[in-house]
Design a protein around this motif. Structure first.
Motif, PDB file in Angstrom:
ATOM      1  N   ARG A   1      -3.555 -34.082   1.227  1.00  0.00           N
ATOM      2  CA  ARG A   1      -4.150 -32.766   1.435  1.00  0.00           C
ATOM      3  C   ARG A   1      -5.360 -32.571   0.524  1.00  0.00           C
ATOM      4  O   ARG A   1      -6.390 -32.033   0.936  1.00  0.00           O
ATOM      5  CB  ARG A   1      -3.112 -31.681   1.166  1.00  0.00           C
TER       6      ARG A   1
ATOM      7  N   ALA B   1       8.603 -36.120  10.842  1.00  0.00           N
ATOM      8  CA  ALA B   1       8.056 -34.911  11.446  1.00  0.00           C
ATOM      9  C   ALA B   1       7.928 -33.829  10.381  1.00  0.00           C
ATOM     10  O   ALA B   1       8.441 -33.969   9.263  1.00  0.00           O
ATOM     11  CB  ALA B   1       8.966 -34.428  12.576  1.00  0.00           C
ATOM     12  N   ASP B   2       7.246 -32.751  10.721  1.00  0.00           N
ATOM     13  CA  ASP B   2       7.102 -31.641   9.782  1.00  0.00           C
ATOM     14  C   ASP B   2       8.462 -31.131   9.338  1.00  0.00           C
ATOM     15  O   ASP B   2       8.646 -30.760   8.175  1.00  0.00           O
ATOM     16  CB  ASP B   2       6.319 -30.489  10.429  1.00  0.00           C
TER      17      ASP B   2
ATOM     18  N   LEU C   1       9.839 -33.156   6.480  1.00  0.00           N
ATOM     19  CA  LEU C   1       9.224 -32.788   5.201  1.00  0.00           C
ATOM     20  C   LEU C   1       9.821 -31.481   4.685  1.00  0.00           C
ATOM     21  O   LEU C   1      10.060 -31.330   3.482  1.00  0.00           O
ATOM     22  CB  LEU C   1       7.708 -32.655   5.364  1.00  0.00           C
ATOM     23  N   ARG C   2      10.083 -30.537   5.592  1.00  0.00           N
ATOM     24  CA  ARG C   2      10.694 -29.270   5.193  1.00  0.00           C
ATOM     25  C   ARG C   2      12.095 -29.505   4.641  1.00  0.00           C
ATOM     26  O   ARG C   2      12.472 -28.942   3.602  1.00  0.00           O
ATOM     27  CB  ARG C   2      10.741 -28.322   6.398  1.00  0.00           C
TER      28      ARG C   2
END
Length: 319
Positions: A102, A22-23, A26-27
């Motif tokens: 990205r 999940a985001d 990554l954080r």
């Protein structure tokens, strides 16, 4: 007593500890990466712009999420566990892949964004022929939305970083080629032999010195495949000390115990302070060409190609 094997259905089933990324994962990995590279929680506080207690909580959350102890922290200082080192290495690969994704999406939208990691061989800033600063200025005007990260390192680290995707562009001395990389010649530098102020050759007459006579003196050379190592092998120079960047070679030369090759533009300040002297510079020298390097496959993102083009234009304009 006879031990009956457990039935297959009774064996505990392996479970996926992490599950879906999940985001937040990554954080947490970004925080972990910063802590490792800063050398501890307190040092990472400024880098991340969050308090030490928050950094510590994020690390604990990541360890819980992964089911691993990543580091030891306390009065003895900060240290990675073996599992933590593996997670750090995988984190670098994962985050590089995210950045590449990205960049690819930016390419699809025909714009340049995200970040670009460029790695440069050390001690190039003082080379008047390098013009890397000019290329950076050109790129900043061309792609203002790209966050540029500039790294400095040795050739093995830069080549590994290009292969695993941590770096998108490299600038290194030409030495050997790989089918996985694309090279373009940029500029050159002269490497000359130096001795320190306390070395016997500093005040000696060098007129009679030749390559055969040079072998009587201990030599300091780079410890990886490079033009420096190739010359040392070719001329059979007795390497008694090894450095892994130009700064290390300079320090060994300054000790007065070793001879070594340095870029003339880098050694100039030492010569001016009479800390070093070039040894028969018309004889003991070699030319080193620098190249830009991109990965061949997958094809470099538009930002990387644009930076390589800016390098070419900067050096073309200087000719």
């Amino acid at each position: 007593m006879q031990v009956t094997p457990l039935a297959a259905s009774a064996l505990p089933k392996p479970r996926a500890v992490l599950g879906q990324l999940a985001d937040m994962d990554l954080r947490l990995l970004q925080v972990f990466k910063s802590v490792v590279e800063c050398g501890g929680l307190s040092a990472a506080e400024l880098e991340l712009n969050i308090g030490t207690s928050t950094v510590s909580r994020h690390l604990k959350d990541l360890e819980t999420r992964l089911g691993l102890t990543l580091c030891r922290r306390g009065r003895a200082g900060f240290a990675l566990t073996l599992e933590g080192q593996r997670v750090y290495d995988e984190t670098l690969r994962l985050l590089a892949g995210v950045d590449a994704f990205r960049s690819s999406i930016d390419d699809i939208h025909h714009r340049m964004g995200g970040q670009l990691d460029v790695a440069v061989f050390d001690k190039t800033a003082s080379n008047p022929a390098a013009h890397i600063d000019t290329a950076i200025a050109l790129f900043a005007d061309l792609a203002p939305d790209v966050a540029l990260n500039l790294h400095v390192g040795g050739m093995p680290a830069i080549e590994r970083g290009l292969m695993d995707g941590r770096f998108q562009v490299g600038i290194i001395p030409a030495h050997r080629s790989s089918q996985s990389l694309v090279y373009e010649t940029l500029f050159g530098e002269d490497m000359r032999l130096y001795c320190g102020a306390s070395h016997p050759l500093f005040v000696a007459d060098h007129a009679a010195l030749d390559w055969d006579a040079l072998r009587a003196w201990p030599f300091a050379g780079l410890g990886y495949h490079s033009p420096n190592m190739e010359l040392g092998h070719r001329e059979r120079l007795p390497r008694k000390a090894t450095g892994f960047d130009q700064e290390a070679i300079a320090t060994l030369i300054l000790s007065g115990r070793y001879l070594g090759f340095l870029p003339d533009h880098y050694a100039e300040s030492f010569e001016r302070r009479e800390q070093m002297r070039a040894v028969r510079p018309e004889l003991f020298f070699y030319r080193c060409d620098f190249v830009s390097v991109l990965r061949r496959s997958p094809q470099a993102a538009r930002a990387a190609q644009a930076f390589a083009q800016c390098l070419s234009e900067a050096h073309g304009a200087a000719l």
